[in-house]
Design an enzyme around this catalytic site. Structure first.
Site, PDB file in Angstrom:
ATOM      1  N   ARG A 146      17.528   8.440   9.164  1.00 17.84           N
ATOM      2  CA  ARG A 146      18.024   7.561   8.107  1.00 17.84           C
ATOM      3  C   ARG A 146      19.530   7.360   8.185  1.00 17.84           C
ATOM      4  NH1 ARG A 146      14.261   9.759   3.059  1.00 17.84           N
ATOM      5  NH2 ARG A 146      12.750   8.075   3.173  1.00 17.84           N
TER       6      ARG A 146
ATOM      7  N   SER B  91      10.602   9.003  -7.591  1.00 18.70           N
ATOM      8  CA  SER B  91      10.354   9.766  -6.371  1.00 18.70           C
ATOM      9  C   SER B  91      10.442   8.877  -5.146  1.00 18.70           C
ATOM     10  CB  SER B  91       8.965  10.415  -6.422  1.00 18.70           C
ATOM     11  OG  SER B  91       7.953   9.463  -6.126  1.00 18.70           O
ATOM     12  N   ASP B  92      10.803   9.478  -4.028  1.00 15.17           N
ATOM     13  CA  ASP B  92      10.568   8.799  -2.770  1.00 15.17           C
ATOM     14  C   ASP B  92       9.051   8.693  -2.616  1.00 15.17           C
ATOM     15  OD1 ASP B  92      10.948   7.592  -0.341  1.00 15.17           O
ATOM     16  OD2 ASP B  92      12.301   9.121   0.434  1.00 15.17           O
ATOM     17  N   TRP B  93       8.602   7.806  -1.747  1.00 13.40           N
ATOM     18  CA  TRP B  93       7.183   7.500  -1.646  1.00 13.40           C
ATOM     19  C   TRP B  93       6.405   8.706  -1.095  1.00 13.40           C
ATOM     20  CZ3 TRP B  93       9.964   4.267  -3.807  1.00 13.40           C
ATOM     21  CH2 TRP B  93       9.532   3.001  -4.231  1.00 13.40           C
ATOM     22  N   GLY B  94       5.624   9.347  -1.975  1.00 11.31           N
ATOM     23  CA  GLY B  94       4.842  10.508  -1.570  1.00 11.31           C
ATOM     24  C   GLY B  94       5.580  11.823  -1.679  1.00 11.31           C
TER      25      GLY B  94
END
Length: 281
Positions: free
Chosen positions: A47, A158-161
């Site tokens: 990232r 939240s971030d995804w998952g």
């Protein structure tokens, strides 16, 4: 983001944020999922392309300006990934072991600057654990520091998952799980309230935060057009300012008759962003 931070130009960052907001309104987007302000600590962080800098001051200053540019035009932002998200190896489960001093002097200042100065609508938690506790369940970060010390009033998403236990995450200060809502997770919250495990007031607080941000989003009608040519020109100007040449020993500018070789796959398939979300070979 990496190129924008290399400009060291907060006015330009704000201008880019304003343009992104115009595009978001035209495309029906309420909240832009950025900016990312984690520190670049390894070239193996997939990232890095969407994080600003290796330096907490640069990252914080550019982020604050970028957020202001977006949000003054009625579109929200999501400051991410809170916190200490710096690698891909076991990123969904790794525990970043970090001292209080390193946390306060290196890994949190950019978040703090952006929160205090520009008030992002949302903050997104990280996948990883911090000193053994998942980012989605980290009460010290999500409640005591983010809200208690820095005065954050938006919602934590939240971030995804990234959520492992919805009830524990909610109690820690995470308001909205993504992707969602998931029927099984929602049922777990209802059961937790009914059984007495979860104070209903905690759930009510999260709901109010979500409704408040939804109201902010609805206050700006999403429709319209944009001057694509002008936005391309701005992108080109920002890219040009982000070029950092350590030493120009007669190389630039290229004159007629000179040429530059671009070798490899990127010569025919240029990549202007990262690969998906944190792909790393």
């Amino acid at each position: 983001a990496a190129s924008l931070a290399a400009t060291w130009n907060v006015d330009l960052a704000r201008e880019v944020g304003q343009a992104i907001a115009v595009e978001a309104v035209a495309l029906g987007v309420d909240i832009v999922l950025g900016p990312g302000v984690n520190m670049k600590r390894s070239p193996l962080c997939g990232r890095n392309f969407e994080y600003f800098s290796e330096d907490p001051v640069v990252a914080g200053e550019i982020a604050a300006a970028w957020i202001a540019g977006v949000q003054e035009n009625g579109v929200g932002t999501s400051l991410k990934h809170f916190a200490v998200n710096n690698q891909e190896t076991r990123r969904m489960s790794v525990s970043a072991e970090v001292s209080e001093r390193a946390l306060r002097e290196l890994y949190l200042p950019a978040f703090e600057t952006a929160v205090r100065r520009s008030r992002p609508w949302t903050v997104m938690c990280a996948y990883n654990r911090i000193n053994g506790v998942y980012g989605s369940e980290h009460e010290e970060l999500l409640t005591r520091i983010l809200r208690g010390e820095w005065g954050f009033e938006g919602l934590v998403v939240s971030d995804w998952g990234a959520v492992h236990d919805r009830v524990v995450a909610l109690e820690a200060g995470l308001d909205l799980e993504m992707p969602g809502p998931r029927p099984r997770r929602s049922a777990a919250l209802v059961e937790a309230v009914r059984s007495g495990r979860l104070d209903e007031a905690v759930l009510d607080t999260a709901v109010r935060r979500i409704l408040r941000i939804a109201g902010l989003a609805e206050a700006t009608p999403k429709a319209g057009t944009l001057d694509v040519g002008a936005h391309h020109a701005l992108a080109r100007r920002a890219a040009a300012e982000g070029i950092v040449l350590l030493r120009n020993d007669g190389l630039l500018p290229l004159s007629r008759g000179q040429s530059a070789a671009v070798i490899g796959r990127a010569a025919t398939e240029p990549r202007f962003q990262g690969g998906g979300s944190s792909q790393m070979t």
